[in-house]
Design a protein around this motif. Sequence first.
Motif, short mmCIF file in Angstrom:
data_model
loop_
_atom_site.label_atom_id
_atom_site.label_comp_id
_atom_site.label_asym_id
_atom_site.label_seq_id
_atom_site.Cartn_x
_atom_site.Cartn_y
_atom_site.Cartn_z
N ARG A 255 52.27 15.04 49.16
CA ARG A 255 51.53 15.19 50.42
C ARG A 255 51.23 16.67 50.71
N LEU A 256 52.26 17.49 50.65
CA LEU A 256 52.10 18.90 50.98
C LEU A 256 51.25 19.63 49.95
N GLY A 257 51.36 19.20 48.67
CA GLY A 257 50.53 19.81 47.63
C GLY A 257 49.06 19.59 47.89
N ILE A 258 48.70 18.38 48.24
CA ILE A 258 47.29 18.08 48.56
C ILE A 258 46.88 18.84 49.83
N MET A 259 47.78 18.91 50.81
CA MET A 259 47.47 19.63 52.04
C MET A 259 47.25 21.11 51.77
N ASN A 260 48.05 21.70 50.87
CA ASN A 260 47.87 23.12 50.52
C ASN A 260 46.52 23.36 49.86
N LEU A 261 46.08 22.42 49.03
CA LEU A 261 44.76 22.56 48.40
C LEU A 261 43.66 22.54 49.46
N ILE A 262 43.82 21.66 50.45
CA ILE A 262 42.81 21.58 51.53
C ILE A 262 42.80 22.87 52.34
N PHE A 263 43.98 23.42 52.64
CA PHE A 263 44.03 24.68 53.39
C PHE A 263 43.43 25.84 52.58
N CYS A 264 43.61 25.77 51.27
CA CYS A 264 42.98 26.79 50.41
C CYS A 264 41.46 26.74 50.56
N ALA A 265 40.93 25.52 50.58
CA ALA A 265 39.47 25.36 50.75
C ALA A 265 39.04 25.85 52.13
N ILE A 266 39.87 25.62 53.15
CA ILE A 266 39.55 26.07 54.51
C ILE A 266 39.50 27.60 54.58
N TYR A 267 40.53 28.25 54.00
CA TYR A 267 40.54 29.71 54.02
C TYR A 267 39.33 30.29 53.28
N PHE A 268 39.01 29.69 52.13
CA PHE A 268 37.86 30.18 51.35
C PHE A 268 36.57 30.04 52.17
N THR A 269 36.45 28.89 52.86
CA THR A 269 35.25 28.66 53.68
C THR A 269 35.14 29.70 54.79
N LEU A 270 36.24 30.00 55.44
CA LEU A 270 36.24 31.00 56.52
C LEU A 270 35.85 32.39 55.99
N PHE A 271 36.45 32.78 54.87
CA PHE A 271 36.17 34.10 54.31
C PHE A 271 34.70 34.18 53.85
N TRP A 272 34.24 33.11 53.22
CA TRP A 272 32.87 33.08 52.69
C TRP A 272 31.85 33.14 53.83
N ARG A 273 32.07 32.37 54.90
CA ARG A 273 31.13 32.36 56.03
C ARG A 273 31.12 33.71 56.76
N THR A 274 32.29 34.35 56.81
CA THR A 274 32.34 35.67 57.46
C THR A 274 31.65 36.71 56.59
N LEU A 275 31.89 36.64 55.29
CA LEU A 275 31.29 37.61 54.37
C LEU A 275 29.78 37.52 54.34
N THR A 276 29.26 36.30 54.49
CA THR A 276 27.80 36.12 54.47
C THR A 276 27.17 36.29 55.84
#
Length: 652
Positions: A255-276
Amino acid sequence: MFKAFSRILRFTRELWPLYVLVMISSVATALLALATPFLVGRATDVIVETLRNDSPAEAAMKSIMWIALALLAVELTSTVVRNVGGWFGDVLSTRMRQILSDRYYAKLLSLPQSYYDNQVTGTIISRLDRSILGLTDFVNSFANNFFSMLLTVVMILGITAAYYWPLALLLAIIFPMYLYFTTLTSKKWMVWEKEKNSNIDLAQGRFAEVVGQVKVVKSFVTELRELSLFQKHFSNVVDLTRGQSRYWHMMDIIRLGIMNLIFCAIYFTLFWRTLTGHFSLGDMVLLLQFVVMARQPAQMMSWLVDTAQRAAAGSIDYFKAMDELEEKSANPVLVDASRPGGAMSISEADVNASVRPRMQAPATGPVIEFDDVTFEYIEGEPVIHNVSFSASKGQKIALVGESGGGKSTLVNLLLGLYSPTSGALRVCGQELSDTTASELRSSVGVVFQEPALFSGTVRENIAYARPDATQEEIEAVAKKAYAHDFISNFAQGYDTLIGERGLRLSGGQKQRIAVARAMLKDAPVLVLDEATSALDTKAERVVQAGLEKLMVGRTTLVIAHRLSTIANVDIIVTLDQGRVEEVGTPAELAVSGGIYSELLRLTASSSAADRERLKRFGFHDGAEDDEDEDELGVELKEDEQGATSQTTSTTN
């Protein structure tokens, strides 16, 4: 699990004002929690804009100061609201424990004797502790912490959706995913939890039995055996926990492994949207704080589900007891107190009404009447067959027969602990089916073989049926039960603490207090269920002298273990394997050739075989100790001289 908690909410519906207040405080806490990220995000934008434009810091200082003050106000308000809500949550959980405990106790007191025949006392007590405490602890934690967190998450999803809906979608996926994998583990987890609870109940049930009968354990030198049994049960709990916990944590890794993958995608999305350039730096800081706030409840879901499952598993045992059918003649006030919405406090009037005799012995006709009574504990296996006999006002009737012949069962029927399978049983002219348990039992006084005293003072035990009795009334019955002298010799007199089950008293002293207790109750019908069989010769005769006074004016049913005890009764009923063999006076049955005449022969015989057969009837061999007899005569004479001229009133 949801079904269990919805039933708990229905069962405690009178707490709805507290539920509402907890919800209001949780919503307020959640809203205040959301204000901080907005303020920090705004401060970030002000600082970044000032630095980017190379503006004077003094220009932005005023804005920063107001934001800081706003943060202070939000934090202070949040602290107050959270603690006020915590107070409501604490009161809610404590009130819930009170309600569940009170209704459980009321339910137990209204259940028929047959329920207790199949239960271990310690298990009943364990259920009160484990089930109710587990439920209320979960409610307390949920009300004080997790509920406001869940509300915060819902609001965060709405806000992030306003900024960028795929981000909200990624956050939203975490919770159903986690619940889905948790649901996969629940069924297997609950099986383990049920087995653990069973072992814990058995261990604690045995523990209560051993502590209550520690003299027996020590006298048979079985301490190590009892400890070994106790240890085995908890060893089973440990073994079950190993497998249960291993399985749970393996699934939690997934459960937590899948959740960590989702949070990784969330952080990447935030950084990418801010950078652009889609998000300002303040927006990124704001959304990162929201993501961190949402992560905590997600990570706590493992604890929440684990605690909720334990509480739900405990509630199964609780509601299994609550679903039992009350005895048909249970006090309506007691039944009402055990049900949802029932009275949470018993009035003094209800208490007084429940202990006062409501039936009067008729001047003519039977006071006790068994009319073709048949009874079976197990369907299809009757232990009492077509029993018929009766006793009028003031008569003494004795039940005689071998052990297991049905004597105690007839007493249990007379006390309304069981209902006849067929036939009719009447007390004071009323059918048992037409009377309540409180009416019947208030009209029947009992002195059992085991006195069954309670911890507390001598006074409290004698006045158990009548707590409002005066000191003069208590002393009067104590004198007639030959208990006043030994009570007066105690340093604290009637205020002496006697310990659990009267452990500080001798067998004869306990039984004399039990006799005084029955005298003070002053019921028209009296049952003596082998009241002196556990006593030595001297103590027995002192108690018997008190019983003779107790029987005056009352219709008495006697189960005795000495022929001398029943020689002066009016009627003897002999029982053979649950059937009436003979009914008659002692003189008539002495020459009839039946059970009573056989007992007379066995008592007079000196052969070992006859002595052994006599034991099957639970009778002593009749040997008397002349020295004890002389001593007893002196003691009773002194007691008589010390007694007052008062007489115990009897119920007409």
